[in-house]
Each structure stands twice: as C-alpha cells, then as structure tokens.
Design a protein around this motif. Structure first.
Motif, short mmCIF file in Angstrom:
data_model
loop_
_atom_site.label_atom_id
_atom_site.label_comp_id
_atom_site.label_asym_id
_atom_site.label_seq_id
_atom_site.Cartn_x
_atom_site.Cartn_y
_atom_site.Cartn_z
N GLN A 24 0.66 -1.34 0.05
CA GLN A 24 -0.22 -0.07 0.00
C GLN A 24 0.81 1.32 0.07
OE1 GLN A 24 -3.30 0.09 -0.35
NE2 GLN A 24 -3.28 -1.90 -0.48
N GLY A 25 2.40 1.04 -0.08
CA GLY A 25 3.14 1.92 -0.26
C GLY A 25 3.07 3.09 0.97
N ARG A 26 2.96 2.11 2.30
CA ARG A 26 2.91 3.04 3.60
C ARG A 26 4.19 2.69 4.38
NH1 ARG A 26 -2.02 4.64 5.43
NH2 ARG A 26 -0.70 5.71 6.97
N LEU A 27 5.24 2.01 3.56
CA LEU A 27 6.74 2.15 4.36
C LEU A 27 7.29 3.05 3.99
CD1 LEU A 27 7.30 -1.87 4.39
CD2 LEU A 27 6.36 -0.28 6.14
N THR A 28 7.13 4.45 4.39
CA THR A 28 7.80 5.62 3.84
C THR A 28 7.31 6.59 5.07
OG1 THR A 28 7.64 7.43 2.33
CG2 THR A 28 5.22 6.31 2.73
N LEU A 29 8.42 7.66 4.97
CA LEU A 29 8.23 8.71 6.01
C LEU A 29 7.99 9.91 5.27
CD1 LEU A 29 11.78 8.52 7.93
CD2 LEU A 29 9.29 7.81 8.40
N ASN A 30 7.02 9.73 4.28
CA ASN A 30 6.45 10.82 3.32
C ASN A 30 5.24 11.28 4.16
OD1 ASN A 30 5.05 12.73 1.66
ND2 ASN A 30 5.36 11.40 -0.06
N PRO A 31 5.17 12.46 4.61
CA PRO A 31 3.78 12.85 5.48
C PRO A 31 2.65 12.80 4.65
CG PRO A 31 5.45 14.51 5.13
CD PRO A 31 6.03 13.65 4.66
N LEU A 32 2.54 13.09 3.34
CA LEU A 32 1.21 12.84 2.36
C LEU A 32 0.90 11.53 2.56
CD1 LEU A 32 2.47 15.30 -0.46
CD2 LEU A 32 1.32 15.98 1.64
N SER A 33 1.77 10.46 2.93
CA SER A 33 1.09 9.31 2.62
C SER A 33 0.37 8.84 4.03
CB SER A 33 2.34 8.10 2.29
OG SER A 33 2.89 8.36 1.26
N HIS A 34 0.72 9.73 5.17
CA HIS A 34 0.25 9.31 6.23
C HIS A 34 -0.85 10.13 6.90
CE1 HIS A 34 2.95 6.08 6.74
NE2 HIS A 34 4.24 7.00 6.26
N LEU A 35 -0.89 11.43 6.40
CA LEU A 35 -1.77 12.54 7.09
C LEU A 35 -3.33 12.18 7.00
CD1 LEU A 35 -1.09 15.46 8.03
CD2 LEU A 35 -1.66 16.19 5.86
N ASP A 36 -3.91 12.47 8.15
CA ASP A 36 -5.36 12.42 8.00
C ASP A 36 -5.78 13.91 8.58
OD1 ASP A 36 -7.79 12.26 9.75
OD2 ASP A 36 -7.81 10.52 8.75
N PRO A 37 -6.66 14.57 7.58
CA PRO A 37 -6.92 15.84 7.68
C PRO A 37 -7.79 16.16 9.13
CG PRO A 37 -7.59 15.12 5.70
CD PRO A 37 -7.28 13.80 6.31
N MET A 38 -8.51 15.30 9.63
CA MET A 38 -9.27 15.62 10.78
C MET A 38 -8.31 15.34 12.17
SD MET A 38 -11.93 16.45 12.50
CE MET A 38 -13.09 16.43 11.47
#
Length: 215
Positions: A40-54
């Motif tokens: 799912q491309g989540r083994l990254t430190l890119n914040p855009l991949s992990h950010l939840d707006p709420m």
C-alpha cells in the motif's frame, strides 16, 4: 508564544511525529510477515502518505493529541495474531516516546550550555536562534509525549484498544467491537473538543515531561 509563530514550529513536528508513528506500525507489521503496508506504499516517511486531515486538525487545535491515517495491515499473515497485533500496536506510541527522548536530550543539552534557565530562553523577548531552538525542542517533546500517551488510551480505534484486546480473553472482543468505527471516533472527538481528554492525559504528560526535561 505567538500563535502564528507556534503553528510554524508545530507543523513540521506534527508531520514528522505522525509519519514516524505510522511508519513504525507498518514496519512492525511487515517484520511480522505482513506485506500489506509495503504493497500500500506506507513504508515511507513521506507525510502526505500518512496525513489524516481531521487528526491533523485536532492536533493543531489542541497542540497535544491527534492521529494520522491508519496503516492497512492484515493480521492473517501473523503467526500469532493476538500477540503480534499487540507488538504492531505498541510500535507507534513507542516511536513517539523515542522521539520525545531524543528531543528531550537535545533540549537538556541546550539548557546545560545556554546561559540562564530554559524558561527565560523560551519566553524572553530576546534570544534569537537560541530561543527558537528551545521552543521548537520543547514543543517536540510535549507533542510526542502527548501522542504516545493519547494513542495508548484503550478506546477504539487507538492503539491502546488493540493492546487491551491482546491482553483480555477473546470473550471481551465483542465489547471493544461495539466501539469500532464511527462510534469510537465520535467519542474521541467529543472528549477532545470538550476538554475532557486534555484533563485526563494532561497531568500524565506533565509528569513525564518532568522526568525528561530537567534543566
């Protein structure tokens, strides 16, 4: 501290802290044999991949707690699903406590070599780069300690509920299942915006800060 200036300091801390939190979940699950986070491309430190707006909005408003987009995992790949789910769940808060320790070490070192108490450097009218550094490090410690403690609360979908699920006998799963999904999230939002959540974790955060920051 000026609110706009504080936001400028908080945003990079927020992005770093939430990204490492979710990356740690994903890596722990991957190490347990689950390929889902990597797929799912989540083994990254890119914040855009992990950010939840709420979750990011709550963290910006409270300066204390929030959440990121959960990393998708599949416990069917685990050799011992209940035990391994606990390990994966602990990984996120543990990463925040580790970050808090690193920032606290840096803050204490600055305090040792700076002339005058840290409080004076933090709130004084002068100090320039040193004042900004102290404020940044102190906020980083507070945010990561708060995130670690917040995520250990035993309320779905927080990590603490999954840890609790692993400790309790399977017969208790149905009670936690009732809080999964929108109901648990609504409960957290109500607690956050009424100040009840801050009243619960605030004293714990201050106690931990007192142990980490000593200059």
């Amino acid at each position: 501290m000026n609110m706009i200036f504080e936001l400028i300091l908080v945003i990079p801390i927020l992005l770093l802290s939430l990204s490492i939190h979710e990356f740690s979940h994903g890596m722990a699950s991957y190490k347990k044999g689950d390929p889902t986070p990597k797929m799912q491309g989540r083994l990254t430190l890119n914040p855009l991949s992990h950010l939840d707006p709420m979750g990011a909005l709550v963290l910006l408003l409270t300066r204390r707690f929030g959440w990121a987009k959960p990393v998708p995992i599949n416990p069917r790949y685990y050799s011992n699903p209940r035990r391994d789910m606990m390990v994966v769940s602990v990984a996120g808060p543990a990463s925040n406590f580790a970050l808090a320790l690193i920032f606290a070490l840096a803050l204490n070192l600055v305090g040792i070599f700076a002339s005058g108490p840290l409080a004076m450097r933090m709130y004084g009218q002068s100090g320039g780069l040193l004042m900004i550094t102290v404020q940044f490090l102190y906020l980083a410690v507070i945010i990561n300690v708060s995130l670690g403690i917040f995520n250990l609360l035993p309320v779905p979908p927080l990590d603490g509920s999954k840890i609790l699920r692993g400790v309790l006998p399977p017969s208790y799963d149905r009670y936690l299942n009732q809080l999964e999904g929108p109901l648990g999230m609504m409960l957290l939002l109500v607690l956050a915006f009424t100040g009840i959540l801050g009243a619960i974790i605030g004293p714990i955060v201050q106690m931990v800060l007192g142990l980490m920051v000593f200059v």
